[in-house]
Write an enzyme that holds these catalytic residues in place. Structure first.
Site, PDB file in Angstrom:
ATOM      1  N   ARG A  73       0.473  15.951  87.496  1.00  0.00           N
ATOM      2  CA  ARG A  73       1.125  15.783  86.105  1.00  0.00           C
ATOM      3  C   ARG A  73       2.604  16.299  86.064  1.00  0.00           C
ATOM      4  NH1 ARG A  73      -3.637  14.327  85.390  1.00  0.00           N
ATOM      5  NH2 ARG A  73      -4.471  15.269  83.227  1.00  0.00           N
ATOM      6  N   SER A 122      -5.555  17.365  77.676  1.00  0.00           N
ATOM      7  CA  SER A 122      -5.769  18.481  77.807  1.00  0.00           C
ATOM      8  C   SER A 122      -4.205  19.132  76.818  1.00  0.00           C
ATOM      9  CB  SER A 122      -5.571  18.238  79.425  1.00  0.00           C
ATOM     10  OG  SER A 122      -6.685  17.713  80.347  1.00  0.00           O
ATOM     11  N   GLU A 141       0.089  21.494  79.253  1.00  0.00           N
ATOM     12  CA  GLU A 141       0.389  20.339  79.196  1.00  0.00           C
ATOM     13  C   GLU A 141       1.332  19.519  78.489  1.00  0.00           C
ATOM     14  OE1 GLU A 141      -2.674  17.267  81.239  1.00  0.00           O
ATOM     15  OE2 GLU A 141      -1.771  16.759  79.506  1.00  0.00           O
TER      16      GLU A 141
END
Ligand code: EPU
Length: 336
Positions: free
Chosen positions: A164, A236, A332
């Site tokens: 990520r 997420s 995130e």
């Protein structure tokens, strides 16, 4: 190109949060992007680049120029015996791109089926799911520098992809508009069904092909993840924390239900969803926000939710996880 003043953003973020952008434009090519950047009306203004807003949390109105690149061409730029090279515009819906590749029998992105967002956003956070990452297929990323208005192309290595993570979240954060991404797809796809959910889903199929993998993943995601058209969410909300392997193993010894995942150089990934669930948040609602009942990593925004409510819930989850496990979990989603 249409330039809108005081644009409502609730349809332009998958959390469905209410916010306005002072200015909004959807340029369809590089020339239009550059003309926007040199337009004196926007001189000195903050610029925010967005795709479909699937990873964005608006905590307030955005008092600047919001640009949504709308470049939608896909071109085959090269081919050899084993591979095909595709240059895809930043504005293409990511899953449309995946379907395009799968339909032609080109492998490499099928495990990333049904991820919301656009091609241009895919390298920024190196989207990943079910044992694949977009970094596995990226060849290069083209962008315009927001300050100098010049064109650049950087190779996969220069993107410095991680879990990520990429240069676009670090040195180049808020400094670029990604215009095109070039991918290398395989003409002889190797099916990656190692992720346990995928293996289970495909267990009845002899020699699954790209279409089977795509269908399996869409089915898994539909079961586990809420549809943003029905309930606001940004997938997420947190990243899975990466901790030293020995720490993960001792946590697993104390908690046999915990699954851990390998990460590079002596580290392991712990599912943030598991940590959040252990803290008792799964399926709970707090005012207009909550934690999804099927996937504790997903925060949901019900009708009337505000960015502030979501941020407060995120903080209380982070604090509970830290108090119980001494592990920090980081969002995130990008908070604007
Ligand atoms: N788990 C729980 N409780 C839950 C959900 C999961 O304990 O409510 C545990 C289970 O042990 C499960 C493990 O967590 O085996 C992993 O769950 P899952 O396969 O759903 O994956 P994840 O780690 O929660 C990540 C990505 C997802 C991606 C899936 C599948 C991140 C931040 N998220 O989630 O990406 O779809 O893997 O590969 O890495 C997204 O980025 O928006 C996203 C949805």
């Amino acid at each position: 190109m249409m330039i809108t003043e005081n644009k409502e953003l609730n349809k332009l973020n998958t959390l469905g949060l209410k916010a306005k952008a002072r200015w909004y434009a959807q340029p369809a090519d590089v020339t239009s992007i550059k003309s926007l950047l040199s337009d004196t009306r926007f001189k000195g203004m903050q610029i925010l680049v967005t795709g479909s807003g699937s990873n964005l949390l608006y905590s307030k109105d955005f008092n600047g120029l919001l640009i949504r690149p709308d470049i939608t061409s896909i071109t085959v730029t090269g081919e050899d015996e084993n591979s095909v090279y595709l240059r895809a515009g930043a504005g293409i819906n990511w899953d449309t791109f995946v379907a395009y590749c799968v339909d032609r029998g080109w492998g490499g992105v099928e495990n990333l089926s049904h991820i919301p967002g656009c091609v241009g956003a895919s390298p920024v956070q190196n989207i990943g799911a079910y044992g694949s990452e977009v970094a596995d297929t990226v060849v290069c990323v083209e962008y315009i520098d927001l300050e100098t208005h010049t064109d650049h192309s950087i190779s996969k290595n220069e993107c410095r992809f991680g879990y990520r993570d990429s240069i676009f979240k670090r040195e180049l954060k808020s400094k670029t508009i990604i215009t095109y991404v070039t991918f290398c797809l395989s003409k002889f796809p190797v099916i990656n069904a190692n992720y346990s959910d995928v293996a289970t889903e495909l267990s009845g199929i002899n020699k699954p092909g790209l279409n089977d993998v795509r269908k399996a993943i869409i089915d898994i995601r539909k079961r586990k993840l809420p549809d943003p058209e029905v309930i606001g969410n940004a997938g997420s909300f947190f990243k899975n924390p990466v901790v030293p392997e020995n720490m993960a193993i001792s946590l697993q010894n104390e908690n046999p239900t915990l699954k851990i995942f390998p990460a590079p150089s002596g580290f392991s990934k712990i599912p943030a969803a598991w940590l959040i669930e252990q803290c008792g948040y799964k399926g709970k609602r707090f005012g207009n926000v909550g934690v999804h009942p099927n996937q504790a990593l997903v925060l949901v925004a019900y009708e009337g939710a505000t960015g502030e409510e979501l941020i407060n819930l995120a903080h209380s989850i982070q604090n509970s996880v830290f108090d119980k496990f001494k592990i920090e979990i980081e969002p995130e989603v990008n908070i604007v």
